[in-house]
Design an enzyme around this catalytic site. Structure first.
Site, mmCIF file in Angstrom:
data_model
loop_
_atom_site.group_PDB
_atom_site.id
_atom_site.type_symbol
_atom_site.label_atom_id
_atom_site.label_comp_id
_atom_site.label_asym_id
_atom_site.label_seq_id
_atom_site.Cartn_x
_atom_site.Cartn_y
_atom_site.Cartn_z
ATOM 1 N N GLY A 175 -4.843 5.887 -12.087
ATOM 2 C CA GLY A 175 -5.942 5.054 -11.621
ATOM 3 C C GLY A 175 -7.276 5.749 -11.786
ATOM 4 N N SER A 223 -9.741 5.299 -13.879
ATOM 5 C CA SER A 223 -10.824 4.620 -14.591
ATOM 6 C C SER A 223 -11.991 4.221 -13.704
ATOM 7 C CB SER A 223 -10.273 3.365 -15.297
ATOM 8 O OG SER A 223 -9.798 2.423 -14.350
ATOM 9 N N ARG A 224 -11.796 4.248 -12.371
ATOM 10 C CA ARG A 224 -12.889 3.808 -11.491
ATOM 11 C C ARG A 224 -12.748 4.439 -10.111
ATOM 12 N NH1 ARG A 224 -11.221 -0.914 -8.452
ATOM 13 N NH2 ARG A 224 -9.064 -1.458 -8.917
ATOM 14 N N ASP A 231 1.687 1.451 -16.325
ATOM 15 C CA ASP A 231 1.806 0.813 -15.018
ATOM 16 C C ASP A 231 2.637 1.719 -14.126
ATOM 17 O OD1 ASP A 231 2.376 -0.725 -12.793
ATOM 18 O OD2 ASP A 231 2.860 -2.535 -13.914
ATOM 19 N N VAL A 232 2.020 2.282 -13.095
ATOM 20 C CA VAL A 232 2.715 3.278 -12.271
ATOM 21 C C VAL A 232 3.861 2.681 -11.459
ATOM 22 C CG1 VAL A 232 0.708 4.792 -12.136
ATOM 23 C CG2 VAL A 232 1.087 3.069 -10.346
ATOM 24 N N SER A 250 -4.810 8.057 2.863
ATOM 25 C CA SER A 250 -5.901 7.477 3.641
ATOM 26 C C SER A 250 -5.688 7.817 5.107
ATOM 27 C CB SER A 250 -5.929 5.953 3.470
ATOM 28 O OG SER A 250 -6.792 5.341 4.405
ATOM 29 N N TYR A 289 -1.340 -1.901 3.942
ATOM 30 C CA TYR A 289 -2.002 -0.757 3.316
ATOM 31 C C TYR A 289 -1.698 0.523 4.102
ATOM 32 C CZ TYR A 289 -5.819 2.071 1.380
ATOM 33 O OH TYR A 289 -6.563 3.063 0.783
ATOM 34 N N ALA A 338 0.811 1.116 6.067
ATOM 35 C CA ALA A 338 2.227 1.472 5.927
ATOM 36 C C ALA A 338 2.471 2.211 4.614
ATOM 37 C CB ALA A 338 3.091 0.219 6.005
ATOM 38 N N LYS A 390 0.332 4.020 2.946
ATOM 39 C CA LYS A 390 -0.266 5.348 3.012
ATOM 40 C C LYS A 390 0.516 6.260 3.962
ATOM 41 C CE LYS A 390 -3.609 4.507 0.138
ATOM 42 N NZ LYS A 390 -3.689 5.193 -1.177
#
Length: 258
Positions: free
Chosen positions: A14, A16-17, A65-66, A144, A157, A159, A161
């Site tokens: 990930g 690229s941004r 695609d991971v 996070s 989200y 869960a 992390k």
């Protein structure tokens, strides 16, 4: 001055941004050859590569695609064949589908889990045979503070992390004997596309709960990742490093009294 990652190859998923982009650029500044992984943002990934090349660094972009282990395994082998090895893995790829639990669709938790935790598992699984054979490696997982605390609308989200945090500790235990270090970085609210909508709606309220009174910049998170990738952190493994401006420090919610 000697750069700390000269001669080493780093993969940033990930990349690229957002935070991933900042990590890729910072690792390059320390001399690493950087692989910028992307799923669909080819032009953005190539832009990161071009910036690195313009500053005298080395980088390539690779699509994968991971969530698909076979694709990830092929990517790892491609990196080793093209660049002669792999030394650093930064598991950064992530998505969010925020909402109250009552309003979430049954598949929303799985979609988030497959990218956020599934990507970490797949990339780690695919890379560790190489790391074990060379008896060295650094893995940094981007988690996070949500994985350690609660926040309304972030159940799936958080869960995902939380799973990354637990996985990080277990990996560190299993891989320490091979001189492979595994750590996680836990950003708080960081100014990226992932939280644009949330910060637009609740930004002022959130700032009142952050002791530093600022949101993180991607570059501030990247610096911590780079530290964990270098030999400066040679005795650090199994750690969950918060980069949150003190967000997870207060005992309760609301505006601090200071």
């Amino acid at each position: 001055m000697q750069k700390k990652l000269n001669g080493l190859v780093a993969l940033v998923t990930g990349g690229s941004r957002g935070i991933g982009r900042a990590i890729a650029l910072d690792l390059s500044q320390e001399g690493a050859t950087v692989v910028v992984n992307y799923r669909s943002g080819e032009s953005q990934a190539q832009e990161v590569v071009d910036i690195i090349h313009a500053s005298g660094g080395k980088a390539i972009a690779i699509q994968s695609d991971v969530t698909d282990y076979e694709q990830v395994n092929a990517m790892i082998q491609d990196i080793i064949n093209k660049l002669g090895g792999l030394d650093i893995l930064v598991n950064n790829a992530g998505v969010a589908k925020d909402g109250l639990i009552f309003n979430l669709e049954p598949g929303d938790w799985l979609d988030v889990m497959q990218v956020n935790f599934g990507g970490v598992f797949n990339c780690t699984k695919a890379a560790i045979a190489h790391f074990m054979s060379q008896r060295s490696g650094a893995i940094v997982n981007i988690s996070s503070v949500m994985g350690e605390r609660g926040w309304i609308g972030e159940s799936n989200y958080a869960a995902s992390k939380g799973a990354i945090n637990a996985f990080t500790r277990c990996c560190a235990m299993e891989l320490a004997r091979f001189n492979i270090r595994v750590n996680a970085v836990l950003p708080g609210f960081c100014s990226t596309d992932l939280v644009t909508d949330l910060l637009a709606k609740e930004g002022n309220k959130i700032l009142k709960q952050i002791p530093s009174r600022t949101f993180a910049k991607p570059e501030e998170v990247a610096k911590v990742v780079t530290f964990l990738a270098t030999s400066d952190s040679s005795y650090v493994t199994g750690s969950l490093v918060t980069v949150d401006g003190g967000l997870s420090t207060p005992l309760a919610m609301g505006k601090p009294s200071v």
